[in-house]
Design a protein around this motif. Structure first.
Motif, PDB file in Angstrom:
ATOM      1  N   ASP A  22       0.793  -1.224   0.000  1.00  0.00           N
ATOM      2  CA  ASP A  22       0.000   0.000   0.000  1.00  0.00           C
ATOM      3  C   ASP A  22       0.832   1.284   0.000  1.00  0.00           C
ATOM      4  O   ASP A  22       0.271   2.373   0.090  1.00  0.00           O
ATOM      5  CB  ASP A  22      -0.991  -0.001   1.163  1.00  0.00           C
ATOM      6  N   ASN A  23       2.159   1.178  -0.116  1.00  0.00           N
ATOM      7  CA  ASN A  23       2.946   2.388  -0.366  1.00  0.00           C
ATOM      8  C   ASN A  23       3.175   2.595  -1.867  1.00  0.00           C
ATOM      9  O   ASN A  23       4.058   3.338  -2.275  1.00  0.00           O
ATOM     10  CB  ASN A  23       4.273   2.357   0.378  1.00  0.00           C
ATOM     11  N   LYS A  24       2.361   1.883  -2.672  1.00  0.00           N
ATOM     12  CA  LYS A  24       2.332   2.047  -4.132  1.00  0.00           C
ATOM     13  C   LYS A  24       3.624   1.568  -4.790  1.00  0.00           C
ATOM     14  O   LYS A  24       4.108   2.179  -5.749  1.00  0.00           O
ATOM     15  CB  LYS A  24       2.043   3.505  -4.511  1.00  0.00           C
ATOM     16  N   ILE A  40       9.606  -1.083  -7.601  1.00  0.00           N
ATOM     17  CA  ILE A  40       8.958  -0.406  -8.727  1.00  0.00           C
ATOM     18  C   ILE A  40       7.968   0.585  -8.132  1.00  0.00           C
ATOM     19  O   ILE A  40       7.082   0.197  -7.362  1.00  0.00           O
ATOM     20  CB  ILE A  40       8.218  -1.402  -9.640  1.00  0.00           C
ATOM     21  N   GLN A  41       8.112   1.844  -8.445  1.00  0.00           N
ATOM     22  CA  GLN A  41       7.200   2.865  -7.935  1.00  0.00           C
ATOM     23  C   GLN A  41       6.025   3.015  -8.899  1.00  0.00           C
ATOM     24  O   GLN A  41       6.204   3.243 -10.099  1.00  0.00           O
ATOM     25  CB  GLN A  41       7.919   4.203  -7.791  1.00  0.00           C
ATOM     26  N   ASN A  44      -0.231   4.546  -8.288  1.00  0.00           N
ATOM     27  CA  ASN A  44      -1.313   4.328  -7.330  1.00  0.00           C
ATOM     28  C   ASN A  44      -1.203   2.902  -6.789  1.00  0.00           C
ATOM     29  O   ASN A  44      -0.233   2.195  -7.069  1.00  0.00           O
ATOM     30  CB  ASN A  44      -2.675   4.599  -7.983  1.00  0.00           C
ATOM     31  N   TYR A  45      -2.222   2.448  -6.068  1.00  0.00           N
ATOM     32  CA  TYR A  45      -2.145   1.151  -5.391  1.00  0.00           C
ATOM     33  C   TYR A  45      -2.197  -0.018  -6.370  1.00  0.00           C
ATOM     34  O   TYR A  45      -3.023  -0.030  -7.286  1.00  0.00           O
ATOM     35  CB  TYR A  45      -3.301   1.011  -4.396  1.00  0.00           C
ATOM     36  N   PRO A  46      -1.349  -1.033  -6.182  1.00  0.00           N
ATOM     37  CA  PRO A  46      -1.411  -2.225  -7.039  1.00  0.00           C
ATOM     38  C   PRO A  46      -2.550  -3.147  -6.602  1.00  0.00           C
ATOM     39  O   PRO A  46      -2.597  -3.588  -5.457  1.00  0.00           O
ATOM     40  CB  PRO A  46      -0.041  -2.880  -6.805  1.00  0.00           C
ATOM     41  N   ILE A  47      -3.465  -3.448  -7.514  1.00  0.00           N
ATOM     42  CA  ILE A  47      -4.587  -4.332  -7.217  1.00  0.00           C
ATOM     43  C   ILE A  47      -4.218  -5.787  -7.507  1.00  0.00           C
ATOM     44  O   ILE A  47      -4.530  -6.688  -6.738  1.00  0.00           O
ATOM     45  CB  ILE A  47      -5.825  -3.932  -8.041  1.00  0.00           C
ATOM     46  N   THR A  48      -3.539  -6.012  -8.628  1.00  0.00           N
ATOM     47  CA  THR A  48      -3.158  -7.363  -9.025  1.00  0.00           C
ATOM     48  C   THR A  48      -1.817  -7.322  -9.746  1.00  0.00           C
ATOM     49  O   THR A  48      -1.574  -6.416 -10.547  1.00  0.00           O
ATOM     50  CB  THR A  48      -4.207  -7.993  -9.975  1.00  0.00           C
ATOM     51  N   ILE A  49      -0.963  -8.324  -9.468  1.00  0.00           N
ATOM     52  CA  ILE A  49       0.269  -8.548 -10.238  1.00  0.00           C
ATOM     53  C   ILE A  49       0.182  -9.941 -10.841  1.00  0.00           C
ATOM     54  O   ILE A  49      -0.132 -10.905 -10.138  1.00  0.00           O
ATOM     55  CB  ILE A  49       1.537  -8.507  -9.360  1.00  0.00           C
ATOM     56  N   PRO A  64      -9.463   6.349 -14.446  1.00  0.00           N
ATOM     57  CA  PRO A  64      -9.728   4.911 -14.435  1.00  0.00           C
ATOM     58  C   PRO A  64      -8.533   4.105 -13.913  1.00  0.00           C
ATOM     59  O   PRO A  64      -7.451   4.651 -13.683  1.00  0.00           O
ATOM     60  CB  PRO A  64      -9.961   4.608 -15.913  1.00  0.00           C
ATOM     61  N   TYR A  65      -8.772   2.788 -13.757  1.00  0.00           N
ATOM     62  CA  TYR A  65      -7.660   1.877 -13.502  1.00  0.00           C
ATOM     63  C   TYR A  65      -6.707   1.910 -14.700  1.00  0.00           C
ATOM     64  O   TYR A  65      -7.075   2.304 -15.808  1.00  0.00           O
ATOM     65  CB  TYR A  65      -8.160   0.440 -13.346  1.00  0.00           C
ATOM     66  N   GLN A  66      -5.480   1.447 -14.457  1.00  0.00           N
ATOM     67  CA  GLN A  66      -4.512   1.251 -15.528  1.00  0.00           C
ATOM     68  C   GLN A  66      -3.953  -0.164 -15.472  1.00  0.00           C
ATOM     69  O   GLN A  66      -3.846  -0.746 -14.382  1.00  0.00           O
ATOM     70  CB  GLN A  66      -3.339   2.228 -15.414  1.00  0.00           C
ATOM     71  N   VAL A  67      -3.590  -0.698 -16.631  1.00  0.00           N
ATOM     72  CA  VAL A  67      -2.758  -1.889 -16.702  1.00  0.00           C
ATOM     73  C   VAL A  67      -1.369  -1.410 -17.069  1.00  0.00           C
ATOM     74  O   VAL A  67      -1.177  -0.776 -18.107  1.00  0.00           O
ATOM     75  CB  VAL A  67      -3.277  -2.906 -17.739  1.00  0.00           C
ATOM     76  N   MET A  68      -0.395  -1.699 -16.204  1.00  0.00           N
ATOM     77  CA  MET A  68       0.979  -1.260 -16.429  1.00  0.00           C
ATOM     78  C   MET A  68       1.858  -2.492 -16.585  1.00  0.00           C
ATOM     79  O   MET A  68       1.728  -3.456 -15.819  1.00  0.00           O
ATOM     80  CB  MET A  68       1.460  -0.372 -15.286  1.00  0.00           C
ATOM     81  N   VAL A  69       2.760  -2.460 -17.568  1.00  0.00           N
ATOM     82  CA  VAL A  69       3.587  -3.618 -17.911  1.00  0.00           C
ATOM     83  C   VAL A  69       5.055  -3.259 -17.695  1.00  0.00           C
ATOM     84  O   VAL A  69       5.526  -2.211 -18.162  1.00  0.00           O
ATOM     85  CB  VAL A  69       3.358  -4.050 -19.375  1.00  0.00           C
ATOM     86  N   TYR A  70       5.778  -4.159 -16.970  1.00  0.00           N
ATOM     87  CA  TYR A  70       7.192  -3.957 -16.679  1.00  0.00           C
ATOM     88  C   TYR A  70       7.976  -5.206 -17.077  1.00  0.00           C
ATOM     89  O   TYR A  70       7.456  -6.328 -17.000  1.00  0.00           O
ATOM     90  CB  TYR A  70       7.416  -3.698 -15.182  1.00  0.00           C
ATOM     91  N   ASP A  71       9.224  -5.012 -17.485  1.00  0.00           N
ATOM     92  CA  ASP A  71      10.085  -6.184 -17.661  1.00  0.00           C
ATOM     93  C   ASP A  71      10.676  -6.565 -16.310  1.00  0.00           C
ATOM     94  O   ASP A  71      10.440  -5.895 -15.295  1.00  0.00           O
ATOM     95  CB  ASP A  71      11.151  -5.946 -18.734  1.00  0.00           C
ATOM     96  N   LEU A  72      11.444  -7.650 -16.267  1.00  0.00           N
ATOM     97  CA  LEU A  72      11.955  -8.149 -14.992  1.00  0.00           C
ATOM     98  C   LEU A  72      13.101  -7.301 -14.443  1.00  0.00           C
ATOM     99  O   LEU A  72      13.559  -7.530 -13.320  1.00  0.00           O
ATOM    100  CB  LEU A  72      12.386  -9.613 -15.137  1.00  0.00           C
ATOM    101  N   ASN A  73      13.553  -6.318 -15.222  1.00  0.00           N
ATOM    102  CA  ASN A  73      14.547  -5.358 -14.739  1.00  0.00           C
ATOM    103  C   ASN A  73      13.902  -4.062 -14.270  1.00  0.00           C
ATOM    104  O   ASN A  73      14.581  -3.044 -14.102  1.00  0.00           O
ATOM    105  CB  ASN A  73      15.574  -5.064 -15.837  1.00  0.00           C
ATOM    106  N   GLU A  74      12.571  -4.098 -14.104  1.00  0.00           N
ATOM    107  CA  GLU A  74      11.789  -2.990 -13.556  1.00  0.00           C
ATOM    108  C   GLU A  74      11.581  -1.834 -14.525  1.00  0.00           C
ATOM    109  O   GLU A  74      11.137  -0.752 -14.132  1.00  0.00           O
ATOM    110  CB  GLU A  74      12.415  -2.466 -12.253  1.00  0.00           C
ATOM    111  N   ASN A  75      11.858  -2.046 -15.805  1.00  0.00           N
ATOM    112  CA  ASN A  75      11.616  -1.010 -16.800  1.00  0.00           C
ATOM    113  C   ASN A  75      10.172  -1.100 -17.281  1.00  0.00           C
ATOM    114  O   ASN A  75       9.682  -2.182 -17.601  1.00  0.00           O
ATOM    115  CB  ASN A  75      12.559  -1.182 -17.990  1.00  0.00           C
ATOM    116  N   GLN A  76       9.510   0.058 -17.344  1.00  0.00           N
ATOM    117  CA  GLN A  76       8.142   0.058 -17.854  1.00  0.00           C
ATOM    118  C   GLN A  76       8.155  -0.179 -19.356  1.00  0.00           C
ATOM    119  O   GLN A  76       8.890   0.475 -20.101  1.00  0.00           O
ATOM    120  CB  GLN A  76       7.435   1.366 -17.533  1.00  0.00           C
TER     121      GLN A  76
END
Length: 211
Positions: A22-24, A40-41, A44-49, A64-76
């Protein structure tokens, strides 16, 4: 794991556990519980990973909600808006089946199917989905249906994405929070009976919904 904050969602992938709090932020831990990556900052709050093909797909709270995609090196890698908006933090609402992202749209009582790069492929009406309460959604790999829980009515049902039919419905004795599929079972975390406070895990048969 000691994450130092309220935990909303987790997933495991290739020996690591990813934790959204909950610290986003999202952190990565190894099998010994050691944090192995910086956070990974998120906006807003992560609902699902969920992890798939060496990427993290994160459903992020908002309006609205967003779907955000990151690689395993934390790059968006990418992001897109999802038509659902401010609601409950609790309960996973995104799963991945057959290289498609299945996302609950609670406000509009439907399920939206995206390609891995964010193109809307289908929007499936789901009138059984409440639009004003806690829900969670999960699925078995390769299946054509999802499991949806309803906190207020204490119900769990399996919904076919191709036919829009309810395959089965089961009423619980406590309010379900979250759900997951493991092998041939559906695991549902729920509040206990009034005489026995606490959180319980209810185990249901995936094919029939029976206890």
């Amino acid at each position: 794991l000691a994450v130092g904050s309220g935990m909303y969602t987790t997933c495991t992938y290739k020996g690591f556990t990813y934790v959204g709090v909950d610290n986003k932020t999202i952190s990565r831990f190894d099998s010994e519980g050691n944090q192995t990556k910086n956070c990974i900052q998120l906006p807003n709050y992560p609902i699902t990973i969920r992890a798939h093909q060496d990427q993290l797909f994160v459903l992020v709270y908002g309006s609205p909600y967003q779907v955000m995609v990151y690689d395993l090196n934390e790059n968006q890698v990418s992001s897109w808006n999802h038509s659902d908006r401010n609601g409950s933090f609790h309960g996973n609402k995104l799963c991945i089946i057959n290289n498609q992202i299945i996302t609950a749209d609670v406000n509009n009582r439907r399920i939206t199917v995206y390609s891995l790069d964010g193109k809307t492929e289908r929007q499936i009406p789901c009138p059984q989905m409440p639009n004003n309460t806690y829900i969670s959604m999960c699925a078995a790999p390769g299946d054509d249906s999802v499991i949806i829980t309803n906190y207020d009515t204490k119900a769990v049902f399996r919904f076919n994405l191709n036919t829009s039919a309810v395959v089965w419905k089961t009423d619980l004795t406590g309010n379900p929070f979250c759900s997951a599929v493991y092998g041939g079972a559906v695991l549902v975390s729920r509040c206990g009976h009034s005489a026995k406070k606490g959180v319980w895990i209810q185990v249901l048969n995936y094919e029939t919904g029976e206890f």
